[in-house]
Design a protein around this motif. Structure first.
Motif, PDB file in Angstrom:
ATOM      1  N   ALA A  99       0.822  -1.207   0.000  1.00 44.30           N
ATOM      2  CA  ALA A  99       0.000   0.000   0.000  1.00 44.30           C
ATOM      3  C   ALA A  99       0.858   1.260   0.000  1.00 44.30           C
ATOM      4  O   ALA A  99       0.583   2.219  -0.732  1.00 44.30           O
ATOM      5  CB  ALA A  99      -0.928  -0.004   1.214  1.00 44.30           C
ATOM      6  N   SER A 100       1.900   1.269   0.821  1.00 45.96           N
ATOM      7  CA  SER A 100       2.729   2.471   0.934  1.00 45.96           C
ATOM      8  C   SER A 100       3.471   2.783  -0.352  1.00 45.96           C
ATOM      9  O   SER A 100       3.687   3.952  -0.690  1.00 45.96           O
ATOM     10  CB  SER A 100       3.727   2.316   2.083  1.00 45.96           C
ATOM     11  N   ALA A 101       3.880   1.741  -1.086  1.00 47.72           N
ATOM     12  CA  ALA A 101       4.570   1.971  -2.362  1.00 47.72           C
ATOM     13  C   ALA A 101       3.660   2.717  -3.333  1.00 47.72           C
ATOM     14  O   ALA A 101       4.086   3.655  -4.017  1.00 47.72           O
ATOM     15  CB  ALA A 101       5.016   0.642  -2.962  1.00 47.72           C
ATOM     16  N   VAL A 102       2.393   2.305  -3.381  1.00 44.78           N
ATOM     17  CA  VAL A 102       1.427   3.026  -4.226  1.00 44.78           C
ATOM     18  C   VAL A 102       1.183   4.422  -3.662  1.00 44.78           C
ATOM     19  O   VAL A 102       1.098   5.409  -4.403  1.00 44.78           O
ATOM     20  CB  VAL A 102       0.111   2.243  -4.340  1.00 44.78           C
ATOM     21  N   GLY A 103       1.110   4.524  -2.339  1.00 41.78           N
ATOM     22  CA  GLY A 103       0.857   5.821  -1.710  1.00 41.78           C
ATOM     23  C   GLY A 103       1.918   6.864  -2.027  1.00 41.78           C
ATOM     24  O   GLY A 103       1.591   8.011  -2.365  1.00 41.78           O
ATOM     25  N   VAL A 104       3.196   6.493  -1.951  1.00 41.21           N
ATOM     26  CA  VAL A 104       4.242   7.488  -2.222  1.00 41.21           C
ATOM     27  C   VAL A 104       4.273   7.880  -3.700  1.00 41.21           C
ATOM     28  O   VAL A 104       4.599   9.013  -4.050  1.00 41.21           O
ATOM     29  CB  VAL A 104       5.638   7.006  -1.754  1.00 41.21           C
ATOM     30  N   VAL A 105       3.908   6.934  -4.576  1.00 45.72           N
ATOM     31  CA  VAL A 105       3.844   7.267  -6.001  1.00 45.72           C
ATOM     32  C   VAL A 105       2.711   8.266  -6.256  1.00 45.72           C
ATOM     33  O   VAL A 105       2.883   9.233  -7.014  1.00 45.72           O
ATOM     34  CB  VAL A 105       3.659   5.995  -6.852  1.00 45.72           C
ATOM     35  N   LYS A 106       1.573   8.055  -5.617  1.00 42.11           N
ATOM     36  CA  LYS A 106       0.458   8.995  -5.770  1.00 42.11           C
ATOM     37  C   LYS A 106       0.821  10.361  -5.171  1.00 42.11           C
ATOM     38  O   LYS A 106       0.447  11.404  -5.717  1.00 42.11           O
ATOM     39  CB  LYS A 106      -0.802   8.453  -5.104  1.00 42.11           C
ATOM     40  N   ALA A 107       1.558  10.371  -4.074  1.00 38.91           N
ATOM     41  CA  ALA A 107       2.012  11.639  -3.496  1.00 38.91           C
ATOM     42  C   ALA A 107       2.942  12.366  -4.452  1.00 38.91           C
ATOM     43  O   ALA A 107       2.854  13.590  -4.628  1.00 38.91           O
ATOM     44  CB  ALA A 107       2.719  11.373  -2.163  1.00 38.91           C
ATOM     45  N   ARG A 108       3.832  11.618  -5.108  1.00 38.33           N
ATOM     46  CA  ARG A 108       4.735  12.224  -6.079  1.00 38.33           C
ATOM     47  C   ARG A 108       3.948  12.772  -7.269  1.00 38.33           C
ATOM     48  O   ARG A 108       4.261  13.860  -7.781  1.00 38.33           O
ATOM     49  CB  ARG A 108       5.770  11.192  -6.534  1.00 38.33           C
ATOM     50  N   GLU A 109       2.928  12.055  -7.719  1.00 36.93           N
ATOM     51  CA  GLU A 109       2.090  12.537  -8.817  1.00 36.93           C
ATOM     52  C   GLU A 109       1.468  13.897  -8.477  1.00 36.93           C
ATOM     53  O   GLU A 109       1.334  14.772  -9.333  1.00 36.93           O
ATOM     54  CB  GLU A 109       0.957  11.549  -9.103  1.00 36.93           C
ATOM     55  N   GLN A 110       1.096  14.063  -7.207  1.00 34.87           N
ATOM     56  CA  GLN A 110       0.474  15.309  -6.758  1.00 34.87           C
ATOM     57  C   GLN A 110       1.501  16.343  -6.299  1.00 34.87           C
ATOM     58  O   GLN A 110       1.144  17.384  -5.754  1.00 34.87           O
ATOM     59  CB  GLN A 110      -0.517  15.019  -5.628  1.00 34.87           C
ATOM     60  N   ARG A 111       2.765  16.033  -6.519  1.00 30.41           N
ATOM     61  CA  ARG A 111       3.877  16.930  -6.191  1.00 30.41           C
ATOM     62  C   ARG A 111       3.924  17.287  -4.708  1.00 30.41           C
ATOM     63  O   ARG A 111       4.279  18.407  -4.330  1.00 30.41           O
ATOM     64  CB  ARG A 111       3.806  18.197  -7.047  1.00 30.41           C
ATOM     65  N   LYS A 112       3.588  16.318  -3.876  1.00 30.88           N
ATOM     66  CA  LYS A 112       3.682  16.504  -2.429  1.00 30.88           C
ATOM     67  C   LYS A 112       5.093  16.153  -1.965  1.00 30.88           C
ATOM     68  O   LYS A 112       5.703  15.199  -2.461  1.00 30.88           O
ATOM     69  CB  LYS A 112       2.674  15.610  -1.712  1.00 30.88           C
ATOM     70  N   TRP A 184      -0.170  18.016   3.554  1.00 36.06           N
ATOM     71  CA  TRP A 184       0.576  16.779   3.374  1.00 36.06           C
ATOM     72  C   TRP A 184      -0.293  15.732   2.685  1.00 36.06           C
ATOM     73  O   TRP A 184      -1.521  15.785   2.732  1.00 36.06           O
ATOM     74  CB  TRP A 184       1.031  16.213   4.716  1.00 36.06           C
ATOM     75  N   TYR A 185       0.347  14.751   2.071  1.00 39.85           N
ATOM     76  CA  TYR A 185      -0.379  13.634   1.474  1.00 39.85           C
ATOM     77  C   TYR A 185      -0.701  12.627   2.578  1.00 39.85           C
ATOM     78  O   TYR A 185       0.181  12.214   3.332  1.00 39.85           O
ATOM     79  CB  TYR A 185       0.455  12.960   0.389  1.00 39.85           C
ATOM     80  N   SER A 186      -1.957  12.215   2.681  1.00 38.75           N
ATOM     81  CA  SER A 186      -2.380  11.278   3.722  1.00 38.75           C
ATOM     82  C   SER A 186      -2.293   9.844   3.226  1.00 38.75           C
ATOM     83  O   SER A 186      -2.928   9.477   2.236  1.00 38.75           O
ATOM     84  CB  SER A 186      -3.810  11.583   4.174  1.00 38.75           C
ATOM     85  N   ARG A 187      -1.532   9.027   3.926  1.00 40.39           N
ATOM     86  CA  ARG A 187      -1.406   7.621   3.602  1.00 40.39           C
ATOM     87  C   ARG A 187      -2.380   6.763   4.420  1.00 40.39           C
ATOM     88  O   ARG A 187      -2.367   5.539   4.383  1.00 40.39           O
ATOM     89  CB  ARG A 187       0.040   7.165   3.857  1.00 40.39           C
TER      90      ARG A 187
END
Length: 397
Positions: A99-112, A184-187
């Motif tokens: 889950a976290s691997a997908v989460g950090v990628v989505k955060a990067r997509e949103q430029r967080k 912040w991006y919420s995981r």
């Protein structure tokens, strides 16, 4: 994919679901295509993950964890075939890495630049580890009862760790407020629909590792409902793609002292918060937010839910290690204890094939491990009394 995380009508209980064009994916993602892919990580299923092309991925390897037959355990439990899916082999030693691997990628997509979560430990350490691998900051909120080994792991990964003087729910609420205030991006898996997508790769892998033949049952410990819903979705998607002909029955397991989703499953009524009490800290959550998805997944699979005592969890830690060589943390051992209870109750038949998801490594909670097995024997350097000790332990039998 740009909608908010929850349904405006259902509120926080209505976490949205990511949908795909399965007809299109079916044309490009086949058993033959997968067999040719050298990447054994969970990114091998990229067509079924909500990530954009060209976005960088964490350098840590996630997924591709072993699925091992455990014949001695199968005999002990009383089922025909038993496999362990050892998620403790992931980068930070738990399933939460998916889950976290997908989460950090989505955060990067949103430029967080910062990702945050509230957790009793595993989600936190996976979030911090994946963030470190992506060059991002992480801020972690943990309740007072979080085990020290998990806290240490967070600090090693460079996270800003905030131990909240209160419960997991207190930590969750404070984390959400901080995310809203500082952007912040919420995981937090209780609100973030993308995290289920990472966890479903566990189901995708099991299907592939078993040669596209689904087992009869998959036993999963249940926290907020994200994991059991994700694993079910993985198998459901394999069926939509024509890779398997059925979905296994899901066995959801909760600790007796923290079983609000089991209560919903039994009654059909909405969630009622509880004060969680269990040695299995990773599943001791009193206000699970993905409960609707968990109940739906188990019902759709014609599965079942059971609860287990802390003593049964400690016992499962012992026999899982002794009979299969796998050190499961309490929350992971709960799934094994649940399978044993379900088998004795004839919910799971003797002729069944079963996969138990070992969600985290026991080294994350050595204190509980010590409670399960006790202390070593003491012996003098000259060997006085050694033979008696060996006879007492059964080592000379």
């Amino acid at each position: 994919m740009r909608a908010g995380p929850t349904c405006p009508r259902c509120g926080l209980d209505g976490i949205l679901d990511i949908q795909y064009d399965y007809a299109a994916i079916r044309r490009v993602l086949t058993a033959r295509v997968l067999a040719r892919r050298a990447d054994s990580s969970h990114w091998r299923y990229r067509e079924l993950l909500p990530i954009r092309d060209g976005i960088g991925l964490p350098s840590l390897v996630v997924g591709g964890t072993p699925l091992s037959a455990a014949p001695a355990l199968a005999r002990h439990i009383g089922v025909r075939q038993l496999y362990l899916k050892d998620e403790g082999r992931n980068a930070t030693a738990s399933l939460k890495d998916r889950a976290s691997a997908v989460g950090v990628v989505k955060a990067r997509e949103q430029r967080k630049k910062t990702i945050a979560c509230a957790s009793t430990g595993n989600a936190a350490s996976s979030c911090a580890g994946m963030a470190a691998a992506m060059g991002m900051r992480s801020v972690i909120f943990v309740p007072e009862r979080a085990p020290e080994p998990k806290i240490t792991q967070l600090l090693i990964f460079g996270a800003t760790v905030l131990r909240v003087r209160g419960s997991y729910e207190d930590a969750f609420q404070l984390c959400q407020q901080a995310c809203e205030r500082w952007g912040w991006y919420s995981r937090n898996s209780g609100l973030n629909p993308y995290l289920v997508e990472g966890k479903k790769t566990g189901g995708l892998e099991i299907g592939e590792q078993l040669g596209w033949k689904a087992p009869d049952w998959v036993a999963v410990s249940v926290v907020d409902g994200c994991t059991v819903a994700g694993v079910w979705k993985g198998f459901w998607e394999l069926q939509q793609l024509g890779l398997t002909d059925r979905v296994p029955r899901m066995l959801g397991v909760q600790a007796e002292g923290a079983a609000p989703i089991k209560a919903c499953f039994d009654s059909g009524e909405p969630l009622q918060p509880v004060e969680p009490r269990s040695i299995a800290d990773s599943i001791a959550v009193g206000v699970p937010r993905n409960w609707r998805k968990a109940v739906a997944a188990i019902r759709k699979s014609q599965g079942a839910m059971v609860t287990v005592t802390d003593d049964a969890i400690l016992d499962a830690m012992r026999y899982t290690g002794r009979l299969a060589g796998v050190f499961a943390e309490p929350a992971a051992a709960a799934a094994m204890a649940g399978l044993e209870r379900a088998a004795h109750a004839k919910i799971v038949g003797r002729g069944a094939s079963v996969v138990v998801l070992i969600t985290g490594n026991g080294l994350k909670d050595v204190k509980s491990g010590a409670a399960a097995v006790g202390r070593p024997f003491e012996v003098d350097p000259n060997g006085d009394g050694l033979e008696e000790i060996l006879e007492q332990s059964g080592a000379l039998a």
